[in-house]
Design a protein around this motif. Structure first.
Motif, PDB file in Angstrom:
ATOM      1  N   PRO A   1     -12.834   3.377   2.320  1.00  0.00           N
ATOM      2  CA  PRO A   1     -11.804   2.400   2.312  1.00  0.00           C
ATOM      3  C   PRO A   1     -12.532   0.861   2.675  1.00  0.00           C
ATOM      4  O   PRO A   1     -13.283   1.139   3.739  1.00  0.00           O
ATOM      5  N   LYS A   2     -12.182  -0.055   2.010  1.00  0.00           N
ATOM      6  CA  LYS A   2     -13.001  -1.378   2.155  1.00  0.00           C
ATOM      7  C   LYS A   2     -12.022  -2.622   1.901  1.00  0.00           C
ATOM      8  O   LYS A   2     -11.294  -2.261   1.037  1.00  0.00           O
ATOM      9  N   PRO A   3     -12.301  -3.815   2.435  1.00  0.00           N
ATOM     10  CA  PRO A   3     -11.153  -4.855   2.188  1.00  0.00           C
ATOM     11  C   PRO A   3     -11.345  -5.093   0.883  1.00  0.00           C
ATOM     12  O   PRO A   3     -12.593  -5.430   0.457  1.00  0.00           O
ATOM     13  N   GLN A   4     -10.300  -4.858  -0.009  1.00  0.00           N
ATOM     14  CA  GLN A   4     -10.548  -5.173  -1.398  1.00  0.00           C
ATOM     15  C   GLN A   4     -10.474  -6.502  -1.746  1.00  0.00           C
ATOM     16  O   GLN A   4     -11.153  -7.256  -2.602  1.00  0.00           O
ATOM     17  N   TYR A   5      -9.707  -7.268  -1.010  1.00  0.00           N
ATOM     18  CA  TYR A   5      -9.686  -8.707  -1.111  1.00  0.00           C
ATOM     19  C   TYR A   5     -10.097  -9.406   0.121  1.00  0.00           C
ATOM     20  O   TYR A   5      -9.430  -9.506   1.099  1.00  0.00           O
TER      21      TYR A   5
ATOM     22  N   ASP B   1       1.279 -14.686   2.681  1.00  0.00           N
ATOM     23  CA  ASP B   1       1.062 -13.624   1.703  1.00  0.00           C
ATOM     24  C   ASP B   1       2.030 -14.422   0.561  1.00  0.00           C
ATOM     25  O   ASP B   1       2.658 -13.510   0.028  1.00  0.00           O
TER      26      ASP B   1
ATOM     27  N   SER C   1      -1.952  -8.753  -5.686  1.00  0.00           N
ATOM     28  CA  SER C   1      -2.655  -7.607  -5.799  1.00  0.00           C
ATOM     29  C   SER C   1      -2.742  -6.673  -4.684  1.00  0.00           C
ATOM     30  O   SER C   1      -2.781  -5.448  -4.761  1.00  0.00           O
ATOM     31  N   LYS C   2      -3.260  -7.401  -3.502  1.00  0.00           N
ATOM     32  CA  LYS C   2      -3.545  -6.662  -2.268  1.00  0.00           C
ATOM     33  C   LYS C   2      -2.030  -6.014  -1.871  1.00  0.00           C
ATOM     34  O   LYS C   2      -1.950  -5.240  -1.353  1.00  0.00           O
ATOM     35  N   LEU C   3      -1.076  -7.056  -2.047  1.00  0.00           N
ATOM     36  CA  LEU C   3       0.121  -6.404  -1.442  1.00  0.00           C
ATOM     37  C   LEU C   3       0.728  -5.288  -2.365  1.00  0.00           C
ATOM     38  O   LEU C   3       1.134  -4.413  -1.577  1.00  0.00           O
TER      39      LEU C   3
ATOM     40  N   ILE D   1      -1.104  -2.960  -4.338  1.00  0.00           N
ATOM     41  CA  ILE D   1      -2.060  -1.887  -4.333  1.00  0.00           C
ATOM     42  C   ILE D   1      -2.454  -1.438  -3.006  1.00  0.00           C
ATOM     43  O   ILE D   1      -2.828  -0.259  -2.908  1.00  0.00           O
TER      44      ILE D   1
ATOM     45  N   SER E   1      -5.578  -1.805   0.091  1.00  0.00           N
ATOM     46  CA  SER E   1      -6.555  -2.005  -0.118  1.00  0.00           C
ATOM     47  C   SER E   1      -7.468  -0.493  -0.006  1.00  0.00           C
ATOM     48  O   SER E   1      -8.630  -0.334   0.098  1.00  0.00           O
ATOM     49  N   ASN E   2      -6.637   0.487  -0.519  1.00  0.00           N
ATOM     50  CA  ASN E   2      -7.411   1.965  -0.371  1.00  0.00           C
ATOM     51  C   ASN E   2      -7.908   2.447  -1.674  1.00  0.00           C
ATOM     52  O   ASN E   2      -8.777   3.230  -1.849  1.00  0.00           O
ATOM     53  N   TYR E   3      -7.304   1.779  -2.724  1.00  0.00           N
ATOM     54  CA  TYR E   3      -7.601   2.415  -4.301  1.00  0.00           C
ATOM     55  C   TYR E   3      -8.703   1.634  -4.594  1.00  0.00           C
ATOM     56  O   TYR E   3      -8.797   0.511  -4.543  1.00  0.00           O
TER      57      TYR E   3
ATOM     58  N   ALA F   1      -8.895   0.568  -7.645  1.00  0.00           N
ATOM     59  CA  ALA F   1      -8.392   0.097  -8.906  1.00  0.00           C
ATOM     60  C   ALA F   1      -9.219  -1.168  -9.262  1.00  0.00           C
ATOM     61  O   ALA F   1     -10.005  -1.761  -8.834  1.00  0.00           O
TER      62      ALA F   1
END
Lengths: 305, 305
Positions: free
Chosen positions: A17-21, A62, B107-109, B111, B113-115, B117
């Protein structure tokens, strides 16, 4: 080029897992820094600050696409409702106190903080710059409403620093009628009804006959009215008279004076009331032309060198 | 009730200078606290934060009435230019990166941050929700421009968590023609030109024939264009194709993919480019229908419980 840098790390076959955003300010910096070298320095400063505040607002709350789009629709609606008779973009700002705030800031910049000049208040959308001249002590009531109370309003305009009276100051006065409508909003009122355009005499005197003002709602059939409704607020303004006073070499004053007995003094829908601008309409005897008197003296400041 | 409290102090006959304008946050608090008890909690939160940021912006920059009014005029202009064909309020937000930012936040909210996608990108103003169904491997080119290069675009849609292909995903694809115009902006293009509305088969496959995208400018004859000009920026977007992918129980994906050889990849006028969304159009041989191939696989996420 990217909002986030991404490393598709895998550990023991499981994606880490990594910070996606990456929602920190790197993205905001990239937007601010997109401005080219020919940008005017003041615009560069304002836009950098505005972009940072708006992005921070979105991040801190948010803010979702759906919520943002409601804001966009409100802005578009404001433009679509605006015309020669009304400025809905301005009114949206007014109901969140922004015009009152920038009016204060501008006065501070122009006058500085050393003079006891008359406090400013917002211009509002109903001023006209084509009002014909009015003789001193004339009436500005061209269409008398049945429930109107006539006021003899008068005062002396002085220099805020020296206290000396000033001759030749142009004073604009405007107010709505007792139905809450300004003349340009109301076909039943004569043109320039309740608008004066006076000049102070050699003793700094101005005087006119007008109406005791009444509270009225700001237009509430557009996005500003919708916002007030959503914020569980009323659209009313306390009873007030608009004043503008100007002369070359002096900082032009734009203000409003408020009837101390009016409703809504403490909850003006556009936040324009200041303590110093609250005035007292007194009973007047012995003048067949008016039943009330309002003495309102004005102090204006020479422009800073 | 007042912005400042005022004491007219006099010392040895000389008025004592005092701060004439109290620009701290007492005024801002009074505006925020004007909201009534029936305000929706989320709106209360958003408006409190927005009012504070906008007031801080005005104070920190000594924003003047004249400057503020230019902003009001820009907002009104945006509304007046908006119609079924264009959304200028949205475009104003886009050129300051706001849509891209709220898209990221949303998107963060949705999805988390674990996938892994597929990354999202902004919807933009040209999506249509009434595109008729397109068979897999059909062409979406209804009006072929003389300088068009045909691309066989295809891929597999998988579950971001399990990697399993997903059948029955609805894929919308839209792009402009080589003149930079979408079909609804250009009477010379057939209705629904360059729009596809596909469904993945049992192996998660989608495929279609489209055009290699080209860079184009956002509409620059309104306030957004004026702002770009004032900020010494160009209005161009890098070559891209819009994609939307959705299926019940999955978080709908809205994104754009960008040609890695396009101009403006690093200075997109609306800040939508993300590293993960940059794709490679490869030469294709042995297919009489296309000279280029784009393989683009998509990963979508099940909605969080």
């Amino acid at each position: 080029m990217s909002i986030q840098t991404s490393v598709n790390a895998v550990e023991n076959g499981v994606p880490v897992p990594k910070p996606q955003y990456d929602l920190n300010s790197i993205f905001t910096d990239s937007v601010i820094n997109a401005s080219g070298p020919k940008t005017h320095p003041r615009l560069r400063q304002l836009m950098a600050s505005l972009i940072r505040h708006i992005h921070d607002f979105a991040r801190e709350n948010d803010l979702t696409v759906e919520e943002w789009m409601k804001g966009v629709e409100m802005i578009n609606w404001a433009g679509q409702m605006s015309n020669d008779q009304r400025n809905e973009g301005q009114l949206l700002c007014d109901v969140i106190g922004l015009e009152s705030l920038v009016d204060d800031i501008t006065s501070k910049l122009l006058i500085g903080s050393n003079y006891e000049a008359t406090k400013s208040a917002i211009l509002g959308p109903f001023f006209r710059n084509d009002t014909p001249p009015t003789e001193n002590d004339a009436s500005i009531i061209k269409t008398m409403p049945s429930d109107g109370e006539v006021v003899y309003m008068h005062g002396i305009v002085r220099d805020a620093a020296t206290g000396e009276p000033i001759e030749g100051v142009i004073i604009d006065i405007w107010q709505c009628s007792t139905n809450g409508l300004y003349e340009q909003q109301d076909p039943a009122q004569a043109a320039f009804n309740l608008r004066g355009h006076l000049t102070t005499d050699e003793s700094g005197y101005y005087g006119l006959y007008c109406l005791r003002p009444v509270p009225y709602p700001v237009p509430d059939d557009g996005p500003a009215g919708r916002l007030l409704q959503l914020l569980d607020r009323h659209p009313y303004r306390p009873a007030h008279i608009h004043i503008m006073a100007g002369k070359p070499r002096y900082t032009s004053l734009t203000t409003q004076i408020f009837d101390k007995n009016s409703k809504y003094l403490t909850d003006d829908s556009v936040f324009a009331v200041k303590e110093d601008l609250v005035v007292d309409f007194r009973n007047l005897e012995g003048n067949p032309k008016a039943t009330l008197e309002l003495e309102y003296n004005i102090k204006i400041s020479e422009m800073k060198p």
